[in-house]
Design an enzyme around this catalytic site. Structure first.
Site, PDB file in Angstrom:
ATOM      1  N   HIS A 154       0.500  -1.266  -0.514  1.00 24.64           N
ATOM      2  CA  HIS A 154       0.051  -0.222   0.285  1.00 24.64           C
ATOM      3  C   HIS A 154       1.307   1.221  -0.131  1.00 24.64           C
ATOM      4  CE1 HIS A 154      -2.824  -3.167   2.219  1.00 24.64           C
ATOM      5  NE2 HIS A 154      -3.664  -2.752   1.005  1.00 24.64           N
ATOM      6  N   SER A 182       0.328  -8.936   1.196  1.00 21.99           N
ATOM      7  CA  SER A 182      -1.619  -9.131   1.561  1.00 21.99           C
ATOM      8  C   SER A 182      -2.064  -8.347   2.775  1.00 21.99           C
ATOM      9  CB  SER A 182      -1.822 -10.509   0.960  1.00 21.99           C
ATOM     10  OG  SER A 182      -2.969 -10.462   1.042  1.00 21.99           O
ATOM     11  N   SER A 183      -2.540  -8.501   2.533  1.00 25.66           N
ATOM     12  CA  SER A 183      -3.243  -7.808   4.488  1.00 25.66           C
ATOM     13  C   SER A 183      -3.652  -8.707   5.066  1.00 25.66           C
ATOM     14  CB  SER A 183      -4.230  -7.204   4.670  1.00 25.66           C
ATOM     15  OG  SER A 183      -4.218  -5.691   3.666  1.00 25.66           O
TER      16      SER A 183
END
Ligand code: PAF
Length: 281
Positions: free
Chosen positions: A37, A188-189
């Protein structure tokens, strides 16, 4: 960093920037932020006058209610990370702010065509309609010059390109390459929910894509995808797909083509579903 929780407050703040024709870069997220992000924020920071990020775990895009309930929420850390990457504005709305009509109210149905019928579209029915709905609402509000999204969600990026086409919005989509852990695992979260053992096994997706890439000229598509799928299953993954698509049209390929091709994998380890992709030529 300014933090706004309502559309009215965000709108009032953005008004002068829009009037002055400033370049607004927008990074929509569902929080649980990682370096992937922040790479989007960094690119927006370099290219735009104002960087707006949003954090909203969008209920309408979860086809599995358990996945929604368990989606990681780490707001305090997220705010610190966004500040350290020089984000100007964080939009942090509630569900009722984004869906005043309720999440089950009738809504516009987007015609994403073939894109919505294959791979993620087939395995997560309704998912892309939910993504379309929320991204449309956010774009209407922010009216960014550029929208920044990660290549890890390759099919989602194509859906958003189609959304921009359908709505005629002038925003430019910027797709940023996937950020990876040192061992290759795509950030990735959802990785936060992997046990250490599952995390160690999960590099198999990246390894599988590399294997396809390395042997791409020597073996037919069906053999390559079958081999990788079998390898993943043998170490405990439940495989949704290992596929190769035309990167322009997203057509799922049985035979190689002259244009650019992308390998994509979706597989579940324990409760966690992971996706990854890689350009092959
Ligand atoms: O990729 C995501 O995090 C989400 O799908 C998005 C684009 C923020 C929409 O909720």
């Amino acid at each position: 960093m300014y933090l706004f929780k309502t559309k009215n407050d965000l709108n009032a703040f953005l008004e002068t920037y829009k009037k002055e024709g400033k370049k607004i870069g927008f990074v929509p997220t569902m929080g649980a932020l990682h370096d992937g992000h922040l790479a989007l924020v960094t690119k927006a920071r370099i290219e735009c006058d104002l960087v707006v990020a949003s954090i909203f775990v969008n209920p309408t895009q979860f086809n599995d209610p358990k996945d929604f309930e368990k989606y990681p929420v780490t707001i305090d850390q997220d705010i610190l990370k966004l500040e350290s990457a020089w984000t100007d504005v964080l939009f942090l709305p509630s569900v009722s702010e984004m869906y005043p009509e309720g999440i089950n109210a009738p809504h516009q149905v987007y015609d994403f065509g073939y894109l919505e019928t294959v791979l993620e579209g087939a395995y997560r029915p309704g998912h892309f309609q939910g993504v379309g709905m929320i991204v449309h609402k956010l774009l209407d509000l922010v009216q960014p010059t550029r929208l920044y999204m990660g290549q890890k969600d390759f099919q989602q990026c194509m859906i958003i390109r189609k959304l921009l086409e359908i709505t005629g919005m002038p925003t430019e989509l910027v797709v940023v390459p996937t950020k990876r852990e040192p061992n290759g695992l795509a950030m990735s979260s959802r990785n936060m929910r992997l046990s250490p053992e599952e995390k160690a096994l999960s590099i198999a997706l990246y390894n599988g894509l590399n294997e396809i890439k390395q042997n791409f000229n020597q073996q037919p598509i069906s053999e390559l995808t079958m081999l990788v799928s079998n390898n993943l299953q043998s170490i405990g993954f439940q495989v949704d797909y290992v596929s190769i698509v035309n990167s322009e049209t997203f057509e799922v390929l049985d035979e190689k083509i002259d244009g650019k091709m992308v390998g994509l994998i979706a597989a579940k380890i324990g409760e966690i579903r992971l996706i990854d992709n890689m350009y092959l030529n």
